[in-house]
Structure formats: structure tokens, C-alpha cells
Design an enzyme around this catalytic site. Structure first.
Site, short mmCIF file in Angstrom:
data_model
loop_
_atom_site.label_atom_id
_atom_site.label_comp_id
_atom_site.label_asym_id
_atom_site.label_seq_id
_atom_site.Cartn_x
_atom_site.Cartn_y
_atom_site.Cartn_z
CD GLU A 185 34.73 38.64 7.06
OE1 GLU A 185 34.95 39.21 8.13
OE2 GLU A 185 35.60 38.47 6.18
CD GLU B 150 36.75 42.86 16.37
OE1 GLU B 150 37.99 42.83 16.42
OE2 GLU B 150 36.09 43.87 16.02
CG ASN C 27 33.51 51.36 7.41
OD1 ASN C 27 33.49 51.94 6.33
ND2 ASN C 27 34.49 50.53 7.74
#
Length: 369
Positions: free
Chosen positions: A222, A231, A269
Site C-alpha cells: 500500500e 495518497e 472511516n
């Protein structure tokens, strides 16, 4: 590196340690054959077997894979062999077989001889090194056969446990992530363990290490090897605000992009993770990219509590025997599984195989999804 140069380096390292060394020339007879390969036997990194007139060394854990230069690449051809017995120790090494057990993270000087508990074999340091795993760091360690008699080395149960209490030592963590961003600290990971004490602490020692390896392998994928904290595609940032949620996006519409080891994203989340951890992440999502312990906690939170697009949490997949493949399904589901992106799946599997090897445990079954 050619064989002559490798032999010269090893010879010099051992000589500097006051140990004699026998470097075979290209004209000498074939080495004695190791014990014949047995399909039922488990071989761990550094173990040897003979097959079809050649000696072979296992690079990591394997069982049932016939020695060859193909397959998974686990076997290294050591050349032709003949006769019985095993390759003798370098001449002059007549010390008794009572060398200390190797301890990860311990500084060893050239010529140090240690016993590697997972496979019971002995290794000699060919260079000064900070305790890298003998079966992985071949530049620093060379297989060694001790001679004579003496008190056996302590069993693994009598060795000093990892002071952090985590099944992955700091040296092993550094070996897994040699290029990691300094943000992702080992101390931050250890501090995060208190949030979920069952993480990598359920079942046998093997299962605990398998779960740690599985978590870190997915994290590796990831984050590009723990390189990326956030990101990279900034164009996605405004897309992670679900305005249908009653609490909205108080930190801003573009504030809930992927952060941390598991790339936590979406306002819901951040809200769920924050509520579970007792941290107001909905209003302060930047904590995941500025506080290493918080970042690791969000990764472990997902691992321990979220099914994601799968049918079980990644934690349950590892401790209940479903296998590493089910952890991939819980993280990315059909995006990668069921033929969605086999290259991405294989990348995760490769990391898991490497990390279990570093920890000295088998991978288990059901690696893919």
C-alpha cells in the site's frame, strides 16, 4: 560478482578474524554430497540437500519443491558433488559446537560464529554487521560447520526475548523496509500495539509471526515499502467526502484522502477509526500523517475490525487458517481478487513470502485470492 573475487573476500574476512580458511580451486574434486533431498522434509533458509549429483541450498522455507534452478527460485545450485558426508569445515576451525544463538539486532564483528535457532545451523560473519538474519543477508554470513564437542548452544526458549514484546524485532523490521520513510518508526508501531493486544499475539508463535508478516506485507504494498505517507494522486482528494453522513466533513471536503500504512480514506472511516481509538480523527485527519503511533493504530484498526470488501477481518483470516489470500480480499476485494489484477496480488504474495522468510516461519496455504 565472480567466484574468484567472492572467495578472495571471504578468505580475507576470515583471515582478519584469525581463522584459517580453505578456498577450493576450480581444479579440485567435487564437494561431498549433502544429505539427499526429501520431499517430505521442511527446508529453511541456509539448509542443504543433494539432488541429481548437485548440492543445493534453500534460500527460504520450502517443502515439496524439487531442487532446480526454476520453480519459485528457492533453490540455489551449489555445483556438482560426489561421495558421502557433508562439506568439511574450513581448516583450522576446531572450536566446539557451543557457539551462542544469533540474536537479531546484535552487532557482530567479522569472524563471529553463531547458531541460528530456526534451522539449527551455524554461520560465520564474513563482515562486521548489525545482526542481520544469517539466512537472508548472505553478504554478511557464510554457512559454517563446527567441529569438536562441547556444551550445546542454548535452546530458543532460553534466548533473550525481543524487548519490545512484538514478534518482529527492530532489526527484522529494518530489513523488511530498508528504504522506508523515517516517519514510519518501529517505536511508533510498537506503541500502537496496545490499541489491539490480540494483533500478532494470538495462537502459536508461528501464527503470530505469520499474521505480523501478512500485515506488514500488505502495508508494504500500500505504501511502496513504507515510503509514502499520503495518497499520491491529489486529484482524488475531494472524492472522499460522503456528504450523506450526518456529521459531514468538518475538516474540509478534500481532507479525507489516503494516509498512513493502510492508506485510511473517506470521512466515515476516519470517524469510525477515531471513535474506536479514542482520537478525534474526523476533525483532525492530519494526525494520521503527523503522528507515527496514530498512523500505525489506524492500520491495525482496519486489520482487526474491518471486513472491507471481504468476508472476514484480515486478523481472522490469519488466525483461523483462511490464509494470506483472504487478507488481500478484505483490503481490495474484486479490484485485485478473482482475476481483477493478478500482478498486484502477486506483489503482495511476494512481500509476504519474503517477510515470513525473515521471521523464519512457513507461509501457510491459500496465498492467493
Amino acid at each position: 560478482m565472480n567466484k574468484q573475487k567472492t572467495a578472495a573476500l571471504l578468505s580475507g574476512a576470515l583471515a582478519a578474524a584469525g581463522l584459517a580458511v580453505m578456498v577450493p580451486s576450480t581444479s579440485t574434486a567435487a564437494a561431498a554430497c549433502a544429505a539427499p533431498y526429501a520431499a517430505s522434509q521442511v527446508y529453511t533458509g541456509g539448509m542443504s540437500a543433494s539432488y541429481n549429483g548437485h548440492n543445493w541450498n534453500a534460500k527460504w522455507w520450502t517443502q515439496g519443491e524439487t531442487p532446480s534452478t526454476g520453480g519459485s527460485g528457492v533453490w540455489a545450485d551449489q555445483g556438482a558433488c560426489g561421495g558421502g558426508g557433508t562439506t568439511p569445515s574450513p581448516s583450522g576451525t576446531t572450536q566446539a559446537c557451543n557457539h551462542p544463538v544469533w540474536v537479531a539486532g546484535t552487532n557482530y564483528t567479522t569472524g563471529s560464529i553463531v547458531k541460528y535457532a530456526p534451522n539449527g545451523q551455524y554461520y560465520i560473519a564474513t563482515h562486521d554487521n548489525p545482526g542481520y538474519d544469517p539466512t537472508i543477508s548472505t553478504w554478511y554470513w557464510s554457512p559454517y560447520t563446527c567441529t569438536g564437542t562441547g556444551t550445546p548452544s542454548p535452546s530458543p526458549s532460553t534466548t533473550t526475548p525481543n524487548p519490545s514484546g512484538f514478534v518482529v524485532s527492530e532489526a527484522q523490521f529494518n530489513q523488511m523496509f530498508p528504504n522506508r520513510n523515517s516517519f514510519y518508526t518501529y517505536s511508533g508501531l510498537v506503541a500502537a500495539l496496545s490499541a489491539y493486544p490480540a494483533f500478532a499475539n494470538t495462537g502459536s508463535d508461528t501464527v503470530k509471526k505469520q499474521e505480523a508478516a501478512a500485515f506488514l506485507a500488505n502495508v508494504n504494498h500500500e505504501t511502496g515499502g513504507l515510503v509514502y505517507i499520503v495518497e499520491q494522486n491529489t486529484a482524488n482528494y475531494p472524492h472522499y467526502c460522503d456528504t450523506s453522513q450526518p456529521y459531514g466533513c468538518p475538516a474540509g471536503q478534500a481532507a479525507y484522502y489516503g494516509r498512513g500504512p493502510i492508506q485510511l480514506s473517506w470521512n466515515f472511516n476516519y470517524k469510525a477509526a477515531g471513535d474506536a481509538l479514542g482520537i478525534n480523527l474526523l476533525n483532525n485527519p492530519n494526525l494520521v500523517q503527523t503522528d507515527a503511533a496514530v498512523a500505525w493504530k489506524t492500520g491495525i484498526w482496519y486489520w482487526m475490525t474491518q471486513n472491507g470488501p471481504g468476508t472476514m477481518t484480515p486478523h481472522n483470516a490469519m488466525v483461523n487458517g483462511a490464509g494470506f489470500g483472504e487478507t488481500i480480499r478484505s483490503i481490495n476485494g474484486s479490484i485485485e481478487c478473482n482475476g481483477g489484477n493478478p500482478a498486484q496480488v502477486q506483489s503482495r504474495i511476494n512481500s509476504y513470502t519474503s517477510f515470513t522468510s525473515i521471521l523464519g516461519v512457513p507461509t501457510g496455504s491459500n496465498l492467493s485470492c
